[in-house]
Design an enzyme around this catalytic site. Structure first.
Site, PDB file in Angstrom:
ATOM      1  N   LEU A  46     -37.560 -62.394 -20.874  1.00  0.00           N
ATOM      2  CA  LEU A  46     -37.549 -60.821 -20.302  1.00  0.00           C
ATOM      3  C   LEU A  46     -35.743 -60.420 -21.015  1.00  0.00           C
ATOM      4  O   LEU A  46     -34.728 -60.932 -21.182  1.00  0.00           O
ATOM      5  CB  LEU A  46     -37.193 -60.866 -19.056  1.00  0.00           C
ATOM      6  CG  LEU A  46     -37.256 -58.866 -18.184  1.00  0.00           C
ATOM      7  CD1 LEU A  46     -37.885 -58.776 -17.387  1.00  0.00           C
ATOM      8  CD2 LEU A  46     -35.999 -58.557 -18.520  1.00  0.00           C
ATOM      9  N   ASP A  49     -30.842 -54.490 -20.656  1.00  0.00           N
ATOM     10  CA  ASP A  49     -30.037 -53.979 -21.577  1.00  0.00           C
ATOM     11  C   ASP A  49     -29.531 -53.880 -22.825  1.00  0.00           C
ATOM     12  O   ASP A  49     -28.981 -55.093 -22.666  1.00  0.00           O
ATOM     13  CB  ASP A  49     -28.503 -53.902 -20.698  1.00  0.00           C
ATOM     14  CG  ASP A  49     -29.631 -53.039 -19.172  1.00  0.00           C
ATOM     15  OD1 ASP A  49     -30.306 -53.188 -18.606  1.00  0.00           O
ATOM     16  OD2 ASP A  49     -27.754 -53.205 -18.286  1.00  0.00           O
ATOM     17  N   SER A 109     -23.874 -56.828 -17.909  1.00  0.00           N
ATOM     18  CA  SER A 109     -24.097 -56.176 -18.831  1.00  0.00           C
ATOM     19  C   SER A 109     -23.091 -54.928 -18.686  1.00  0.00           C
ATOM     20  O   SER A 109     -21.696 -55.131 -17.870  1.00  0.00           O
ATOM     21  CB  SER A 109     -24.976 -54.515 -18.431  1.00  0.00           C
ATOM     22  OG  SER A 109     -26.162 -54.572 -18.599  1.00  0.00           O
ATOM     23  N   ASP A 169     -21.471 -53.503 -14.726  1.00  0.00           N
ATOM     24  CA  ASP A 169     -21.563 -52.905 -16.056  1.00  0.00           C
ATOM     25  C   ASP A 169     -20.302 -51.731 -17.391  1.00  0.00           C
ATOM     26  O   ASP A 169     -20.044 -51.010 -17.891  1.00  0.00           O
ATOM     27  CB  ASP A 169     -22.650 -51.383 -15.992  1.00  0.00           C
ATOM     28  CG  ASP A 169     -23.603 -52.008 -15.328  1.00  0.00           C
ATOM     29  OD1 ASP A 169     -23.785 -53.005 -15.506  1.00  0.00           O
ATOM     30  OD2 ASP A 169     -24.717 -51.496 -14.809  1.00  0.00           O
TER      31      ASP A 169
HETATM   32  C1  FRU Z   1     -29.396 -52.899 -15.789  1.00  0.00           C
HETATM   33  C2  FRU Z   1     -29.299 -52.760 -14.773  1.00  0.00           C
HETATM   34  C3  FRU Z   1     -27.336 -53.356 -14.985  1.00  0.00           C
HETATM   35  C4  FRU Z   1     -26.871 -54.874 -14.850  1.00  0.00           C
HETATM   36  C5  FRU Z   1     -27.970 -55.423 -15.528  1.00  0.00           C
HETATM   37  C6  FRU Z   1     -28.644 -56.801 -14.864  1.00  0.00           C
HETATM   38  O1  FRU Z   1     -30.746 -52.845 -16.200  1.00  0.00           O
HETATM   39  O2  FRU Z   1     -29.513 -53.720 -13.420  1.00  0.00           O
HETATM   40  O3  FRU Z   1     -26.941 -52.302 -14.237  1.00  0.00           O
HETATM   41  O4  FRU Z   1     -25.848 -54.949 -15.905  1.00  0.00           O
HETATM   42  O5  FRU Z   1     -28.993 -54.708 -15.569  1.00  0.00           O
HETATM   43  O6  FRU Z   1     -29.466 -57.523 -16.147  1.00  0.00           O
END
Ligand code: FRU
Length: 478
Positions: A46, A49, A109, A169
């Site tokens: 999968l 981001d 992320s 993030d």
């Molecule tokens: C967004 C998110 C981010 C996180 C990442 C984990 O899609 O939930 O906030 O860092 O995906 O995969």
């Protein structure tokens, strides 16, 4: 289709010994009927981001959230792929593996910034405890030979009073000779409508050296931020700041914000001293079903972006060993103060010189093609038993896409139709890349990104006036 076992635990971590398993999964994915040719998709597992997007050392770097061992949100690694032309991408490899104690629940992320000939990769070190998450942000430094080193860790390791442990993030950028970091998060609140007792917030940090960071406070925002704000990103376009936010739990508003999670852009001025964003304009960033977590980056002064071609945990009608992908790389512009985005020239150049169209039915030769229309804005793509539809109501100044006619229904819980308003629709650019579709209205004033699962290359047929424009096919390169 697969004989490979799905990893139900979601906790596999990449090691050299797992190469054989990954190769088997990759082989299974290569047989899928739904693979795009121009979009980035996971060679196995999968992808979510886009992370660390950068033009560095004369190459485009795309890192991404990746669980390689199954089509599920498992233990997140950063994957990496590199290109010189945004069309041909290198074999995907792991870039950040969550093998340190402070990131034991995943390398989440973040973004990248070039400094002293190196690329600094910022990310969230996901760290869960039985009492909740402890927020930690980390950095890794990549040199020009692509050696990645995790340095001084974590670079931010503290809870903030009044905020939950869900702080993540990082997006680092430079302004007036200093470095700043945006971080998404949530604060405890008694506000009722989120239903979660939490409200999305945007944090700002400052640094002189990219390693020591000082919390500045919360940036005031003029929008509903839901219960949690993810993936902030900011970029300068034509003298304005463009801010992207991905709020979870934003309330639907008429035809807007119908997806599981919303994506918003704001155009204005980010004031890092007074912690405000003076907003001239804002809106939903994409009107389609499958779009989230956009990230902006520069090539010189040119503003580019990419987003996750997915949103939340959609239910797909096919069960395969890969899930999701990324949007095309898009160029960001402002047109009379409004944000516009359109696929980068390199992607357009991947299509042939094309043929004129002035007919009721167009038959594409392959499952990757690009249709540029100047009339015939009411069409279906597919067959009578399996199609998706685009329609335009000039009086209401509204366009809609519908997946109701597809034989393989997608994520029905979130509805079949998406709409957007547009004044004076003059052009539609439809990019069909097998199961990945991007539609641009008036050169990117409004964009729909969505997935479809159709069995073979299908006809495009008009429901009223002739389809007028051009059709282009992907160039065949040996
Ligand atoms: C967004 C998110 C981010 C996180 C990442 C984990 O899609 O939930 O906030 O860092 O995906 O995969």
């Amino acid at each position: 289709m697969d004989t490979v076992t799905i990893d139900a635990h979601k906790t596999n971590i990449y090691t050299e010994e797992k190469q054989v398993q990954l190769a088997e999964l990759t082989e299974a994915v290569a047989k899928s009927d739904y693979l795009p040719q121009l979009h980035i998709y996971p060679k196995a597992g999968l992808m979510n981001d886009p992370n660390g997007l950068a033009y560095f050392n004369q190459k485009y770097y795309v890192f991404f959230q990746w669980y390689p061992f199954g089509p599920v949100h498992g233990l997140k690694h950063w994957g990496k792929t590199v290109s010189t032309d945004l069309v041909n991408w290198s074999e995907q490899e792991t870039a950040l593996i969550p093998d340190q104690s402070y990131e034991k629940n995943g390398c989440y992320s973040g973004n990248a910034i070039e400094y002293q000939d190196k690329l600094y990769l910022f990310y969230t070190a996901n760290f869960k405890t039985p009492e909740g998450k402890i927020p930690k942000q980390a950095v890794a430094i990549m040199d020009k030979s692509e050696q990645i080193t995790k340095v001084k860790q974590p670079i931010i390791d503290s809870e903030i009073p009044g905020l939950s442990g869900e702080l993540r993030d990082p997006y680092v950028f430079s302004k007036n000779g200093l470095f700043y970091m945006l971080l998404g998060g949530s604060k405890f609140t008694d506000r009722e409508h989120t239903g979660f007792g939490e409200e999305g917030v945007l944090l700002l940090y400052r640094s002189e050296n990219l390693l020591d960071w000082c919390y500045q406070g919360l940036i005031e925002l003029p929008i509903d931020t839901g219960y949690m704000l993810e993936c902030p990103s900011v970029i300068e376009v034509d003298g304005k700041d463009v801010l992207f936010l991905s709020p979870m739990g934003m309330t639907s508003d008429g035809i807007r914000f119908r997806n599981r999670f919303a994506t918003v852009y704001l155009v204005g001025e980010l004031d890092v001293e007074n912690l405000t964003f003076k907003t001239d304009d804002w809106d939903e960033l994409d009107a389609g079903f499958d779009f989230y977590a956009p990230q902006a980056f520069y090539k010189g002064r040119e503003a580019l972006m990419m987003a996750w071609f997915g949103c939340g945990e959609p239910e797909y009608p096919v069960s395969e060993q890969w899930k999701h992908g990324l949007t095309f790389t898009q160029k960001i512009k402002l047109n009379r103060g409004k944000l516009c985005r359109f696929p980068a020239e390199e992607i357009i150049n991947a299509f042939s010189s094309g043929e004129r169209v002035d007919t009721k039915v167009v038959k594409p030769e392959t499952s990757t093609y690009y249709l540029h229309l100047t009339a015939g804005f009411n069409f279906r793509i597919g067959s009578a038993q399996d199609y998706w539809a685009f329609s335009y109501d000039a009086n209401k100044e509204e366009v809609s896409i519908s997946r109701a006619g597809l034989a393989l229904k997608i994520d029905e819980m979130f509805g079949y139709e998406r709409k957007a308003t547009i004044k004076d629709l003059t052009t539609i650019d439809v990019f069909v890349d097998n199961s990945f579709v991007e539609i641009y209205l008036n050169e990117g004033e409004k964009v729909f990104s969505f997935r479809v699962f159709q069995e073979k290359t299908e006809n495009i047929y008009s429901l009223d006036q002739n389809l007028i424009g051009m059709v282009y096919h992907k160039k065949f390169i040996d």
